[in-house]
Design a protein around this motif. Sequence first.
Motif, PDB file in Angstrom:
ATOM      1  N   GLU A 109     -14.113  22.794  93.693  1.00 23.09           N
ATOM      2  CA  GLU A 109     -15.461  23.178  94.103  1.00 23.09           C
ATOM      3  C   GLU A 109     -15.464  24.515  94.837  1.00 23.09           C
ATOM      4  OE1 GLU A 109     -19.499  22.616  94.003  1.00 23.09           O
ATOM      5  OE2 GLU A 109     -17.992  21.274  93.140  1.00 23.09           O
ATOM      6  N   GLN A 110     -14.363  24.850  95.490  1.00 26.41           N
ATOM      7  CA  GLN A 110     -14.296  26.095  96.249  1.00 26.41           C
ATOM      8  C   GLN A 110     -14.357  27.339  95.357  1.00 26.41           C
ATOM      9  OE1 GLN A 110     -11.448  26.370  99.540  1.00 26.41           O
ATOM     10  NE2 GLN A 110     -10.925  24.232  99.193  1.00 26.41           N
ATOM     11  N   ALA A 111     -14.084  27.178  94.062  1.00 27.25           N
ATOM     12  CA  ALA A 111     -14.105  28.322  93.156  1.00 27.25           C
ATOM     13  C   ALA A 111     -15.524  28.765  92.822  1.00 27.25           C
ATOM     14  CB  ALA A 111     -13.353  27.993  91.866  1.00 27.25           C
ATOM     15  N   GLU A 157      -8.961  37.678  84.396  1.00 30.05           N
ATOM     16  CA  GLU A 157      -9.548  37.260  83.121  1.00 30.05           C
ATOM     17  C   GLU A 157      -9.176  38.190  81.963  1.00 30.05           C
ATOM     18  OE1 GLU A 157     -13.799  35.758  81.339  1.00 30.05           O
ATOM     19  OE2 GLU A 157     -13.724  36.516  83.381  1.00 30.05           O
ATOM     20  N   CYS A 158      -9.564  39.442  82.027  1.00 27.69           N
ATOM     21  CA  CYS A 158      -9.245  40.380  80.924  1.00 27.69           C
ATOM     22  C   CYS A 158      -9.236  41.809  81.463  1.00 27.69           C
ATOM     23  CB  CYS A 158     -10.224  40.220  79.770  1.00 27.69           C
ATOM     24  SG  CYS A 158     -11.973  40.169  80.240  1.00 27.69           S
ATOM     25  N   PRO A 159      -8.215  42.153  82.244  1.00 31.41           N
ATOM     26  CA  PRO A 159      -8.174  43.493  82.867  1.00 31.41           C
ATOM     27  C   PRO A 159      -8.032  44.607  81.845  1.00 31.41           C
ATOM     28  CG  PRO A 159      -6.096  42.347  83.184  1.00 31.41           C
ATOM     29  CD  PRO A 159      -7.046  41.341  82.609  1.00 31.41           C
ATOM     30  N   ALA A 160      -8.840  45.632  82.013  1.00 28.84           N
ATOM     31  CA  ALA A 160      -8.802  46.802  81.119  1.00 28.84           C
ATOM     32  C   ALA A 160      -7.885  47.872  81.705  1.00 28.84           C
ATOM     33  CB  ALA A 160     -10.216  47.351  80.936  1.00 28.84           C
ATOM     34  N   GLY A 161      -7.620  48.891  80.890  1.00 30.79           N
ATOM     35  CA  GLY A 161      -6.930  50.082  81.367  1.00 30.79           C
ATOM     36  C   GLY A 161      -5.457  50.172  81.038  1.00 30.79           C
ATOM     37  N   ILE A 162      -4.866  49.122  80.478  1.00 29.56           N
ATOM     38  CA  ILE A 162      -3.421  49.112  80.236  1.00 29.56           C
ATOM     39  C   ILE A 162      -3.026  50.186  79.235  1.00 29.56           C
ATOM     40  CG2 ILE A 162      -1.552  47.753  79.218  1.00 29.56           C
ATOM     41  CD1 ILE A 162      -2.834  45.269  80.488  1.00 29.56           C
ATOM     42  N   HIS A 199     -10.372  33.963  88.923  1.00 26.04           N
ATOM     43  CA  HIS A 199     -10.920  35.303  88.705  1.00 26.04           C
ATOM     44  C   HIS A 199     -12.052  35.617  89.676  1.00 26.04           C
ATOM     45  CE1 HIS A 199     -12.381  38.825  86.487  1.00 26.04           C
ATOM     46  NE2 HIS A 199     -13.587  38.306  86.600  1.00 26.04           N
ATOM     47  N   LYS A 200     -12.811  34.601  90.050  1.00 23.78           N
ATOM     48  CA  LYS A 200     -13.959  34.846  90.926  1.00 23.78           C
ATOM     49  C   LYS A 200     -13.494  35.277  92.309  1.00 23.78           C
ATOM     50  CE  LYS A 200     -17.323  31.995  88.555  1.00 23.78           C
ATOM     51  NZ  LYS A 200     -18.624  31.327  88.723  1.00 23.78           N
ATOM     52  N   LYS A 201     -14.360  36.006  92.980  1.00 26.84           N
ATOM     53  CA  LYS A 201     -13.992  36.563  94.287  1.00 26.84           C
ATOM     54  C   LYS A 201     -13.824  35.481  95.351  1.00 26.84           C
ATOM     55  CE  LYS A 201     -16.158  40.876  92.944  1.00 26.84           C
ATOM     56  NZ  LYS A 201     -16.391  40.410  91.564  1.00 26.84           N
ATOM     57  N   SER A 202     -14.326  34.285  95.059  1.00 30.75           N
ATOM     58  CA  SER A 202     -14.120  33.148  95.957  1.00 30.75           C
ATOM     59  C   SER A 202     -12.640  32.817  96.111  1.00 30.75           C
ATOM     60  CB  SER A 202     -14.878  31.925  95.431  1.00 30.75           C
ATOM     61  OG  SER A 202     -14.541  31.678  94.076  1.00 30.75           O
ATOM     62  N   ASN A 215     -18.895  45.632 109.799  1.00 32.00           N
ATOM     63  CA  ASN A 215     -17.527  45.128 109.651  1.00 32.00           C
ATOM     64  C   ASN A 215     -17.271  44.483 108.293  1.00 32.00           C
ATOM     65  OD1 ASN A 215     -17.063  45.856 112.324  1.00 32.00           O
ATOM     66  ND2 ASN A 215     -17.616  43.836 113.114  1.00 32.00           N
ATOM     67  N   PHE A 216     -18.332  44.378 107.458  1.00 34.85           N
ATOM     68  CA  PHE A 216     -18.195  43.553 106.264  1.00 34.85           C
ATOM     69  C   PHE A 216     -18.768  44.212 105.013  1.00 34.85           C
ATOM     70  CE2 PHE A 216     -18.550  40.560 109.874  1.00 34.85           C
ATOM     71  CZ  PHE A 216     -17.335  39.902 109.737  1.00 34.85           C
ATOM     72  N   VAL A 217     -18.362  43.635 103.866  1.00 29.64           N
ATOM     73  CA  VAL A 217     -18.956  43.946 102.574  1.00 29.64           C
ATOM     74  C   VAL A 217     -19.341  42.616 101.927  1.00 29.64           C
ATOM     75  CG1 VAL A 217     -16.663  43.996 101.493  1.00 29.64           C
ATOM     76  CG2 VAL A 217     -18.608  45.035 100.323  1.00 29.64           C
ATOM     77  N   ILE A 218     -20.491  42.582 101.278  1.00 33.73           N
ATOM     78  CA  ILE A 218     -20.935  41.390 100.558  1.00 33.73           C
ATOM     79  C   ILE A 218     -20.886  41.682  99.068  1.00 33.73           C
ATOM     80  CG2 ILE A 218     -22.873  39.821 100.115  1.00 33.73           C
ATOM     81  CD1 ILE A 218     -23.763  40.221 102.979  1.00 33.73           C
ATOM     82  N   LYS A 219     -20.302  40.748  98.304  1.00 32.82           N
ATOM     83  CA  LYS A 219     -20.144  40.925  96.857  1.00 32.82           C
ATOM     84  C   LYS A 219     -20.640  39.678  96.128  1.00 32.82           C
ATOM     85  CE  LYS A 219     -15.623  43.132  97.728  1.00 32.82           C
ATOM     86  NZ  LYS A 219     -14.188  43.088  97.369  1.00 32.82           N
ATOM     87  N   PRO A 220     -21.249  39.863  94.951  1.00 33.92           N
ATOM     88  CA  PRO A 220     -21.523  38.693  94.108  1.00 33.92           C
ATOM     89  C   PRO A 220     -20.202  38.008  93.769  1.00 33.92           C
ATOM     90  CG  PRO A 220     -22.693  40.625  93.284  1.00 33.92           C
ATOM     91  CD  PRO A 220     -21.740  41.113  94.333  1.00 33.92           C
ATOM     92  N   ASN A 221     -20.210  36.694  93.711  1.00 30.38           N
ATOM     93  CA  ASN A 221     -18.976  35.959  93.463  1.00 30.38           C
ATOM     94  C   ASN A 221     -18.396  36.251  92.087  1.00 30.38           C
ATOM     95  OD1 ASN A 221     -16.886  34.124  93.941  1.00 30.38           O
ATOM     96  ND2 ASN A 221     -18.032  32.414  93.058  1.00 30.38           N
ATOM     97  N   ASP A 222     -19.252  36.616  91.145  1.00 35.06           N
ATOM     98  CA  ASP A 222     -18.756  36.786  89.783  1.00 35.06           C
ATOM     99  C   ASP A 222     -19.480  37.927  89.075  1.00 35.06           C
ATOM    100  OD1 ASP A 222     -17.298  36.325  87.511  1.00 35.06           O
ATOM    101  OD2 ASP A 222     -18.598  34.737  86.765  1.00 35.06           O
TER     102      ASP A 222
END
Length: 493
Positions: free
Chosen positions: A87-89, A131-136, A285-288, A344-351
Amino acid sequence: MNTSDAIQFYNVLVKNHERRIQTVFEKHLKQCAKEKLTFGGRHMYSFLRPNFITLEQYRYIQYVCKILRNAVTKFKNAALENPIIMEQAGLLDRERELVMMDPGYDRLSITARWDSFMAGDELKFVELNAECPAGIAYSDIAAKVYDRLPMIREFKKHYNVEKFAIRQELLNGLLSTYAVWRGNKKNKKPRIAIVDWREVPTFTEFQLFKEFFKSKKLDCIIVDPRDLTYEKGRLMAGKKEIDLVYKRILTNDCVEKPEETKALVQAYCDQNVCMINPFRAKLVHKKSMFAVLTHEKNQNLFNGEELSVVLKHIPWTRMLRDEITYFNGKQIDLFDYVSTHKNNFVIKPNDEYGGKGVCLGMEATDQQWSAVLHEAKNGEHYVVQELVKIPKQPFPTVINGNLEFVDMVVDMDPYAFGPNVEGILTRLSASSLANVTAGGGTTPTFVITKKTKKAKKTFKIKASRVKSKQKPKSSYLKTNIKKTKKSTTIKKA
């Protein structure tokens, strides 16, 4: 050795070419275009210096990534057994269904990329693309292009320079995973399909991969998921059966466009195609994932070395929700504290990706900050993360025909292939948000050592696979790992 002397020396070499810098720059951009180093038609490599790191720094990054990978794997194992931990994900219902599908092999993420900032000796990882990192492929080809710059040729008279072989490491992961895959293997050599939408800006990278795979005697095709069919247990692209999918399409797309991705998902579910990475990678993969690693309630999942590495290298992160938790040893009401300490912080969408929806407290107005907090209170999935030091370095470029050195944010992102690290993507940005999708640029990463009269042999970075129990030989590694092992718990009070 540090890189500041090398950077200063390189910049002098660039200035020595100032009279003909426009010609050098135009030739460089033309070569980049010829080698397909473009993102949606625009140049990514518009700076005339690679990012330099020392061999000691690279080996330390390898060590840290290996320990973090161990921690992430432990969370994965616990989450698959315990729905409360899963559930934490912050997974959606359909994402959870995809995660629970057995991919036919045990590994979670064959190719991943950590996003990090290194400011002096401080190394902080802020996101994980599992998940699917680009740039390789871009990184490998760009390194060859930069190696032809006249300044680099002169630089190499004084410094040993090593490049990476990231595509080969990826291919090793693809083939070794296919070899142990429990599905229906029909061919000795798998036919590889790179699957993503034909409209994506990274299509040129798929072409580079196709050329590389073919150079290794492997059949490879690039396929839009809408062109796939699945009948009688066979995933097909036209008349060609697919054995191994190098998945570049996002799991989000498979959730949001079920009809257009139906063939791919069903073949994967039936274990009639080996897909890398699996849908299961979405779990971390999610920022959680960073909230999982740093939350005091999860300490029992990890050993002392893992906890100390997390504490030193992962910034404090929480899912943004009504919660009483701990920050810097003090108990806080999460919403109240974040609302009154935005700098002191940054807020990001989880996904999300490409920097979408990121709100930097130090740059946001009070109204913007309050609006994001309001969305989180109303059920939108966000994480809040402690800000880290953002390093900047001067990079040479040409603007209106003139040589300029522009201070750029340097985002260093090591590629992880299981326990191994091979290569680093360096992203550059004039703003605090370093992302190519969001308009930033990139440059290849070179590992350097100073040439001496006694040691002129070229070092080999690919031999430096650091084991978690291996004692570091260099003073840099000894100092940093010793500091890491001082603390083994995340303090509650």
